[in-house]
Enzyme design. Structure first.
Site, PDB file in Angstrom:
ATOM      1  N   CYS A   1       0.789  -0.900  -0.062  1.00  0.00           N
ATOM      2  CA  CYS A   1      -0.175  -0.272  -0.246  1.00  0.00           C
ATOM      3  C   CYS A   1       0.689   1.219   0.019  1.00  0.00           C
ATOM      4  O   CYS A   1       1.356   1.630   1.070  1.00  0.00           O
ATOM      5  CB  CYS A   1      -0.771   0.027   1.443  1.00  0.00           C
ATOM      6  N   GLY A   2       0.622   2.340  -0.663  1.00  0.00           N
ATOM      7  CA  GLY A   2       1.840   3.569  -1.079  1.00  0.00           C
ATOM      8  C   GLY A   2       1.014   4.467   0.104  1.00  0.00           C
ATOM      9  O   GLY A   2       1.999   4.897   0.395  1.00  0.00           O
ATOM     10  N   HIS A   3       0.425   4.123   0.518  1.00  0.00           N
ATOM     11  CA  HIS A   3      -0.677   5.331   1.643  1.00  0.00           C
ATOM     12  C   HIS A   3       0.111   5.142   2.909  1.00  0.00           C
ATOM     13  O   HIS A   3       1.365   5.701   3.547  1.00  0.00           O
ATOM     14  CB  HIS A   3      -1.853   5.355   1.522  1.00  0.00           C
ATOM     15  N   CYS A   4       0.352   3.376   3.273  1.00  0.00           N
ATOM     16  CA  CYS A   4       1.086   3.000   4.123  1.00  0.00           C
ATOM     17  C   CYS A   4       2.570   2.934   4.143  1.00  0.00           C
ATOM     18  O   CYS A   4       3.204   3.648   5.237  1.00  0.00           O
ATOM     19  CB  CYS A   4       0.817   1.305   4.033  1.00  0.00           C
TER      20      CYS A   4
END
Length: 470
Positions: free
Chosen positions: A22-25
């Protein structure tokens, strides 16, 4: 990895549920780890769960997206409602570790005032029951946003240089101390004052603090600029006097025009020339762009804001040109919104779409069929569509469009719009119009195989140009 046996005994622990891909993670990771390190000295724990490994646990915790953050108190979860940058996480969790109102003494006052950017302290005697009740009510409501303390001893007020009873807002920006001058027992007025004084005269706005401004309920005045612009700091300093003059009526911010160019365009700025200025009234869904600041930004903005405050400034409403109507569905634009939508004689069914939206493309042939079905009843029912990326909803509409497609229905003779949330099929649309329309128009549809209808929609979408969805 925390499991229920890990969080259950903890009085307070923040848990991140994440997926490695996950990029946001990944963006959150350095901020989360830095906050965890900083909060160790406060004995506040942070943990994380890899949901690609602990699938059952994440399902049990109703994790539907990544990252999901939850605050656990003795095993009981609550959604995390704070920022996702290091400083914001630290501030939020420190507040969570304290009671809604902390006891403040002469010895602890100096340290307590420095615990956060905004700290509110009441100097009240125990006999000031109404004032204490109102203060505590506000503190309970806003404990996630601000730090609240109460000093009951007279020597604490004396040490602070305060004449009790009083409520003081201590800040790490602008004037460091601001006294509330209204009735402390008036919790609504006290709450409004705290919200007003908890934001700087002009601060940078971004995803982490935008909701703070949105929830304040005041119009937002943006100074859009390239962060590398040589006169940025000088302009911002000059605008502070205007912000102070209109404090309590507007909140002023500056914003990175390069990074948030789409937001600028959404406020009807051209998105190419900086600096620029705009006012957005979120409550009224209106926008007021000022593209050219000329040679004197302070004067241009000052005059513009004064007109807004007097109510003489007209909102900007973006509209496509009024088109020729040659299809089964009425093509609605902002300039004709009031004329068409507010016609009391006709029921109106409108689809608000975006050209790049896949769901809108799939709906298009069905919506065209709906228009054809009512083609002989245009004096009673209007089937319309509006490109909501190129047209603003005028204030008379009383709503804004945040997702696509948005479908709304207005009964003839009323001003209220009904959200359509049913199936997106021809039969369902016709049934809805017959049930909710004032004119009770019923149309007979030829038998259509629903799968054929959907196949036609998919075929049209398949041959449509591809656009990246926002």
């Amino acid at each position: 990895m925390p499991a229920p046996r890990t969080v259950d005994p903890e009085p307070l622990i923040l848990v991140e549920f994440f997926a490695p891909w996950c990029g946001h993670c990944q963006a959150l990771k350095p901020h989360y780890e830095a906050a965890a390190t900083e909060l160790k000295s406060e004995n506040i724990k942070l943990a994380k769960v890899d949901c690609t490994v602990e699938e059952d646990l994440c399902s049990e915790q109703d994790v539907r997206g990544y990252p999901t953050l939850k605050v656990f108190r003795n095993g009981v979860a609550k959604e995390y409602g704070g920022p996702r940058k290091t400083e914001g996480i630290i501030s939020y969790m420190k507040k969570q570790a304290l009671p809604a109102v902390s006891t403040v003494t002469v010895d602890s006052l100096a340290d307590f005032k420095a615990k956060d950017k905004v700290v509110i302290v009441s100097f009240l005697a125990d006999s000031d029951k109404k004032d204490l009740e109102a203060f505590t009510k506000v503190a309970e409501k806003h404990r996630d946003s601000y730090l609240f303390g109460h000093a009951s001893a007279a020597d604490a007020a004396k040490a602070a240089g305060v004449d009790a009873p009083a409520v003081i807002v201590y800040r790490s920006f602008d004037e460091p101390e601001v006294k509330y001058t209204g009735k402390i027992s008036d919790s609504e007025a006290l709450e409004k004052f705290i919200k007003q004084e908890s934001v700087p005269l002009i601060d940078e706005v971004g995803p982490d603090n935008f909701m703070t401004y949105a929830e304040a309920g005041l119009p937002l005045a943006y100074y859009f600029t390239d962060p590398e612009y040589k006169d940025k700091d000088a302009d911002i300093e000059k605008l502070k006097s205007i912000a102070k003059e209109h404090r309590g009526k507007l909140n002023f911010v500056w914003i990175d025009a390069i990074k948030f160019v789409n937001h600028a365009k959404g406020l009807n700025l051209d998105g190419e020339n900086w600096p620029a200025f705009a006012i957005q009234d979120l409550q009224a869904s209106t926008k007021y762009p000022l593209q050219d600041l000329g040679n004197d930004a302070e004067k241009s903005v000052g005059d513009f804001v004064s007109q807004f405050a007097k109510g003489t400034l007209k909102p900007s409403i973006k509209s496509q040109p009024v088109p020729e109507q040659d299809g089964p569905v009425f093509v609605l634009v902002a300039d004709e919104f009031d004329k068409v939508v507010l016609d009391d004689k006709k029921d109106i069914f409108v689809e608000f779409y975006a050209p790049w939206c896949g769901h809108c493309k799939k709906l298009a042939p069905i919506w065209d069929s709906l228009g054809e079905a009512y083609s002989s009843h245009k004096d009673k029912v209007v089937i319309a569509k509006m490109d909501a990326t190129e047209n603003d909803i005028p204030p008379s509409g009383g709503f804004s469009v945040g997702s696509f497609p948005t479908i709304k229905f207005k009964k003839a003779g009323t001003k209220e719009f009904i959200d359509y949330e049913g199936e997106r099929t021809l039969d369902a649309f016709v049934e809805f119009v017959a049930e909710h329309g004032k004119n009770k128009v019923k149309v007979e549809l030829p038998p259509v195989n629903e799968t054929t209808e959907e196949a036609a929609a998919e075929k049209k979408e398949e041959h449509a140009p591809k656009h990246e969805e926002l």
